[in-house]
Design an enzyme around this catalytic site. Structure first.
Site, PDB file in Angstrom:
ATOM      1  N   LEU A 126      49.047  43.855 -24.397  1.00  0.00           N
ATOM      2  CA  LEU A 126      47.880  43.699 -25.252  1.00  0.00           C
ATOM      3  C   LEU A 126      47.815  44.823 -26.288  1.00  0.00           C
ATOM      4  O   LEU A 126      47.810  44.576 -27.485  1.00  0.00           O
ATOM      5  CB  LEU A 126      46.604  43.674 -24.401  1.00  0.00           C
ATOM      6  CG  LEU A 126      45.274  43.614 -25.166  1.00  0.00           C
ATOM      7  CD1 LEU A 126      45.178  42.330 -25.993  1.00  0.00           C
ATOM      8  CD2 LEU A 126      44.092  43.727 -24.193  1.00  0.00           C
ATOM      9  N   GLU A 128      48.389  47.731 -28.926  1.00  0.00           N
ATOM     10  CA  GLU A 128      49.378  47.975 -29.980  1.00  0.00           C
ATOM     11  C   GLU A 128      49.178  49.387 -30.527  1.00  0.00           C
ATOM     12  O   GLU A 128      48.152  50.019 -30.250  1.00  0.00           O
ATOM     13  CB  GLU A 128      49.223  46.923 -31.090  1.00  0.00           C
ATOM     14  CG  GLU A 128      49.504  45.517 -30.588  1.00  0.00           C
ATOM     15  CD  GLU A 128      49.462  44.454 -31.690  1.00  0.00           C
ATOM     16  OE1 GLU A 128      49.202  44.809 -32.858  1.00  0.00           O
ATOM     17  OE2 GLU A 128      49.711  43.273 -31.374  1.00  0.00           O
ATOM     18  N   SER A 133      41.381  50.484 -27.864  1.00  0.00           N
ATOM     19  CA  SER A 133      40.082  49.962 -27.446  1.00  0.00           C
ATOM     20  C   SER A 133      39.648  48.772 -28.300  1.00  0.00           C
ATOM     21  O   SER A 133      38.942  47.884 -27.829  1.00  0.00           O
ATOM     22  CB  SER A 133      39.023  51.067 -27.524  1.00  0.00           C
ATOM     23  OG  SER A 133      39.311  52.099 -26.602  1.00  0.00           O
ATOM     24  N   GLN A 280      30.830  79.165   2.855  1.00  0.00           N
ATOM     25  CA  GLN A 280      29.853  78.178   2.413  1.00  0.00           C
ATOM     26  C   GLN A 280      30.209  77.551   1.068  1.00  0.00           C
ATOM     27  O   GLN A 280      30.019  76.348   0.863  1.00  0.00           O
ATOM     28  CB  GLN A 280      28.463  78.815   2.317  1.00  0.00           C
ATOM     29  CG  GLN A 280      27.334  77.795   2.173  1.00  0.00           C
ATOM     30  CD  GLN A 280      27.181  76.920   3.416  1.00  0.00           C
ATOM     31  OE1 GLN A 280      27.011  77.434   4.509  1.00  0.00           O
ATOM     32  NE2 GLN A 280      27.280  75.604   3.243  1.00  0.00           N
ATOM     33  N   GLN A 337      41.406  73.865  -7.000  1.00  0.00           N
ATOM     34  CA  GLN A 337      40.659  75.119  -6.895  1.00  0.00           C
ATOM     35  C   GLN A 337      40.656  75.643  -5.452  1.00  0.00           C
ATOM     36  O   GLN A 337      40.821  76.849  -5.221  1.00  0.00           O
ATOM     37  CB  GLN A 337      39.223  74.913  -7.377  1.00  0.00           C
ATOM     38  CG  GLN A 337      38.436  76.192  -7.584  1.00  0.00           C
ATOM     39  CD  GLN A 337      38.910  76.972  -8.807  1.00  0.00           C
ATOM     40  OE1 GLN A 337      39.588  76.424  -9.668  1.00  0.00           O
ATOM     41  NE2 GLN A 337      38.575  78.251  -8.870  1.00  0.00           N
ATOM     42  N   GLY A 340      43.703  77.386  -4.624  1.00  0.00           N
ATOM     43  CA  GLY A 340      43.966  78.619  -5.358  1.00  0.00           C
ATOM     44  C   GLY A 340      45.249  78.515  -6.150  1.00  0.00           C
ATOM     45  O   GLY A 340      45.597  77.455  -6.683  1.00  0.00           O
ATOM     46  N   GLU A 364      43.101  50.351 -19.164  1.00  0.00           N
ATOM     47  CA  GLU A 364      42.264  49.191 -18.844  1.00  0.00           C
ATOM     48  C   GLU A 364      40.800  49.442 -19.216  1.00  0.00           C
ATOM     49  O   GLU A 364      39.877  49.024 -18.520  1.00  0.00           O
ATOM     50  CB  GLU A 364      42.439  48.765 -17.386  1.00  0.00           C
ATOM     51  CG  GLU A 364      43.880  48.349 -17.103  1.00  0.00           C
ATOM     52  CD  GLU A 364      44.061  47.383 -15.959  1.00  0.00           C
ATOM     53  OE1 GLU A 364      43.093  46.670 -15.617  1.00  0.00           O
ATOM     54  OE2 GLU A 364      45.175  47.330 -15.414  1.00  0.00           O
ATOM     55  N   GLY A 365      40.608  50.133 -20.323  1.00  0.00           N
ATOM     56  CA  GLY A 365      39.275  50.408 -20.853  1.00  0.00           C
ATOM     57  C   GLY A 365      38.855  51.840 -20.619  1.00  0.00           C
ATOM     58  O   GLY A 365      38.694  52.265 -19.478  1.00  0.00           O
TER      59      GLY A 365
END
Length: 383
Positions: A126, A128, A133, A280, A337, A340, A364-365
């Protein structure tokens, strides 16, 4: 995930895909990333397991159960190898799907069993160089001459382009009709006028063959027209609706693999006298990642259930793809992250997964197109 809402068939398919992906795909994914090619023997195995005919009913040689089973299988395959997940999703959704939904009985008999078994792989031509889009702004032309269609033009970013035996190609047949002047064609890739110009070198999903294609006086019989003349745009967009569920599931699988790698690493790695999971800040990151994965899956399976029921799901499929693709990049970034400095090395899978995730916001969008579609559908939102 909680199996409460899954049928026995859906659980069996998911578990089969997971076992295959962990045994056959995950150990080879890094090698395929370097070589730029997925082993054909693995594609054959996928065909034998029914993973390449998941949208094709049994009567046409496929293994269709429903779109929930399909989404679960794409997630598992993508968790093993993002590039293989891309191949599977593209082949099923926009390779098999258009033939199934718009093909004549002769076209279905010629192609569906081969596609469903993996004997033939499908691709979707599809986009080109000047039309991404803006999908209807095509320059590829198809002219009917003496009972033959003659196609000329160029296509870009064609997934499975080198491996495929069948291409679903979109071209302008009636330029004066604008969007209503596009038509779809089934083009065997051994046609002398169908040429793979190059395989692209990409940031991620490098094992998936993404190609630039040229059509140079590509001559086809009149019977190569797929669906009605002038219905090309609607055929393309309906294929992408199902395709977005597949790409969302691919993004989820990639992100889940990154999360699980980060969780294992955080449990094993000790800093300041305790495992990373006991810190934490790291625990909070893992909690957020887990929550986002589960939220994505719920969106995906909701869209898949609507698609299975034959109900409109344009907005729901776009929501699933948008959320899952943006979630995938965020989760993979956190996984790097948590690792590290080691997360930046090729020795650890999160480096590849981070690269693989990025494309899911584009193909695909794009995310921008998904937001446009979701906003447009709000016209029908009842208050």
């Amino acid at each position: 995930m909680n199996d409460l809402e899954l049928s026995e068939d859906q659980r069996l398919i998911r578990d089969m895909a997971r076992q295959f992906a962990q045994a056959e795909l995950a150990p080879r994914a890094a090698g395929w990333d370097k070589s730029g090619w997925i082993d054909s023997s693995v594609i054959q195995q996928m065909g034998e397991l029914g993973l390449l005919g998941m949208v094709v009913p049994e009567e046409w040689g496929g293994s269709y159960v429903d779109y929930v089973a399909y989404a679960l299988a794409v997630e598992e395959v993508s968790a093993g190898c993002g590039a293989t997940g891309a191949l599977m999703s593209v082949h099923n959704s926009v390779g098999c799907g258009p033939v199934l939904n718009y093909g004549t009985d002769e076209q279905k008999q010629t192609w569906l069993a081969k596609l469903a078994s993996g004997e033939a792989i499908g691709c979707f031509c599809l986009t080109e160089p000047q039309a991404g889009s803006e999908a209807h702004n095509l320059r590829t032309r198809a002219v009917l001459e003496n009972g033959e269609w003659v196609l000329n033009g160029a296509k870009q970013f064609v997934s499975n382009g080198k491996r495929a035996s069948l291409a679903v190609v979109f071209a302008v047949t009636d330029p004066e009709l604008g969007k209503k002047g596009l038509s779809a064609f089934l083009v065997p890739t051994d046609n002398p006028g169908f040429r793979v110009e190059r395989m692209e070198h990409k940031l991620g999903i490098r094992g998936s063959d993404t190609c630039a294609i040229s059509l140079d006086n590509c001559r086809l019989p009149e019977s190569a027209l797929l669906g009605q003349r002038g219905k090309g745009l609607s055929i393309a967009l309906s294929g992408l609706e199902g395709g977005r569920i597949g790409i969302a599931a691919q993004a989820l699988g990639i992100a889940r693999a990154a999360f699980e790698a980060a969780l294992v690493y955080a449990r094993d790695r000790t800093q300041f006298g305790q495992a990373l999971t006991e810190h934490q800040s790291i625990a909070n990151m893992l909690a957020d990642m887990h929550m986002q994965l589960n939220a994505s899956r719920l969106l995906i399976l909701h869209a898949a259930r609507l698609r299975t029921a034959g109900l409109p799901c344009l907005s729901e499929a776009s929501q699933a793809k948008l959320f899952a693709s943006e979630m995938a990049e965020a989760v993979c970034s956190k996984a790097v992250q948590i690792h590290g400095g080691y997360g930046y090395l090729e020795d650890y899978p999160v480096e590849r997964l981070y690269r693989d995730a990025r494309i899911t916001q584009i193909y695909e969008g794009t995310s921008e197109i998904q937001r446009l579609l979701i906003a447009r559908e709000l016209r029908h939102y009842s208050l």
